[in-house]
Design a protein around this motif. Structure first.
Motif, short mmCIF file in Angstrom:
data_model
loop_
_atom_site.label_atom_id
_atom_site.label_comp_id
_atom_site.label_asym_id
_atom_site.label_seq_id
_atom_site.Cartn_x
_atom_site.Cartn_y
_atom_site.Cartn_z
N HIS A 10 -13.54 0.52 7.26
CA HIS A 10 -12.91 1.83 7.05
C HIS A 10 -13.88 2.81 6.38
CE1 HIS A 10 -9.28 -0.51 7.93
NE2 HIS A 10 -8.91 0.63 8.51
N ASN A 32 -10.01 2.76 -2.68
CA ASN A 32 -8.79 2.07 -2.25
C ASN A 32 -9.10 0.97 -1.23
OD1 ASN A 32 -6.41 3.85 -3.33
ND2 ASN A 32 -7.98 5.25 -2.60
N THR A 33 -8.36 -0.09 -1.31
CA THR A 33 -8.47 -1.14 -0.31
C THR A 33 -7.62 -0.76 0.88
OG1 THR A 33 -8.82 -2.83 -1.98
CG2 THR A 33 -8.05 -3.58 0.17
N VAL A 34 -8.21 -0.78 2.05
CA VAL A 34 -7.51 -0.48 3.29
C VAL A 34 -7.74 -1.64 4.24
CG1 VAL A 34 -7.31 1.13 5.23
CG2 VAL A 34 -7.84 2.00 2.95
N ASN A 35 -6.64 -2.24 4.73
CA ASN A 35 -6.82 -3.34 5.68
C ASN A 35 -6.58 -2.84 7.10
OD1 ASN A 35 -4.11 -3.40 6.30
ND2 ASN A 35 -3.72 -5.41 5.44
N ASP A 95 -12.77 -5.44 6.10
CA ASP A 95 -11.84 -4.35 6.41
C ASP A 95 -12.21 -3.09 5.63
OD1 ASP A 95 -10.54 -6.19 7.97
OD2 ASP A 95 -8.78 -6.36 6.69
N ARG A 96 -12.49 -3.27 4.36
CA ARG A 96 -12.86 -2.13 3.52
C ARG A 96 -14.17 -1.50 4.00
NH1 ARG A 96 -12.48 -2.32 -2.98
NH2 ARG A 96 -12.02 -0.11 -3.20
N SER A 145 0.86 -1.18 0.00
CA SER A 145 0.00 0.00 0.00
C SER A 145 0.89 1.23 0.00
CB SER A 145 -0.91 0.01 1.23
OG SER A 145 -0.12 0.18 2.41
N HIS A 185 -14.84 -11.18 3.66
CA HIS A 185 -13.68 -10.97 2.77
C HIS A 185 -13.56 -9.52 2.31
CE1 HIS A 185 -13.24 -15.26 2.93
NE2 HIS A 185 -14.40 -15.44 2.36
N ASN A 186 -14.51 -8.68 2.67
CA ASN A 186 -14.42 -7.25 2.41
C ASN A 186 -14.70 -6.46 3.68
OD1 ASN A 186 -13.93 -6.94 -0.52
ND2 ASN A 186 -15.79 -8.15 -0.65
#
Length: 169
Positions: free
Chosen positions: A150, A116-119, A146-147, A98, A143-144
């Motif tokens: 946020h 954006n993917t944010v973990n 975290d996104r 990232s 599986h999503n």
């Protein structure tokens, strides 16, 4: 870290016993409900003012805790995001990294989270996590999570900051 909690999601191994031997407080689920349920359960238990969620397949890099504490002491934010990278387990080769854009994140956090993917390589103020209801435990979000987490923080007006250091792998 002031507290270390482990959620044992109905594992069949010695996860809880090993974690306790290292001083962690353990909450065990009797039915595997997934990581979002586990994180929400631990959020309800934690007493610390700041939280870092750490999945079992992640590794914190050496400066993470010291950098997090320094930023908390001098910061005005609700969520501090650290960069993260993914590496191939066999070869060690970096597959992705990232590179959070601090200015874009501050300009429009909702748009940033959508694009954006944010973990979970960050630290979060406990109060705002509780106000937004933690993680979405709906199986459709699995599986999503975290996104979605946020994005929920951004929609609630969370103040984000970025630490330009790869803190998790």
């Amino acid at each position: 870290f002031d507290e270390i909690w482990v959620y044992d999601d109905a594992s069949a191994d010695a996860t809880g016993t090993i974690a306790r031997a290292f001083g962690a407080r353990v909450v065990r689920g009797n039915v595997n409900r997934g990581c979002s349920e586990g994180k929400n359960t631990l959020l309800a238990q934690a007493q610390a003012g700041w939280i870092h969620f750490h999945d079992s397949d992640d590794v914190l890099l050496p400066e993470f805790a010291a950098r997090a504490k320094a930023r908390i002491a001098g910061g005005n934010f609700d969520a501090l995001l650290f960069d993260y990278e993914q590496r191939d387990e066999a070869s060690g080769e970096r597959m992705s990294r990232s590179d959070f854009s601090h200015s874009a994140l501050l300009d429009d956090p909702v748009a940033y989270m959508l694009a954006n993917t944010v973990n979970n390589c960050g630290i979060y103020e406990t109060g705002i996590l509780r106000r937004v209801g933690g993680f979405d435990a709906d199986p459709a979000v699995r599986h999503n999570e975290d996104r979605a987490f946020h994005l929920r923080l951004a929609e609630a007006g969370a103040r984000f900051a970025v630490e330009p250091y790869v803190g998790c792998r």
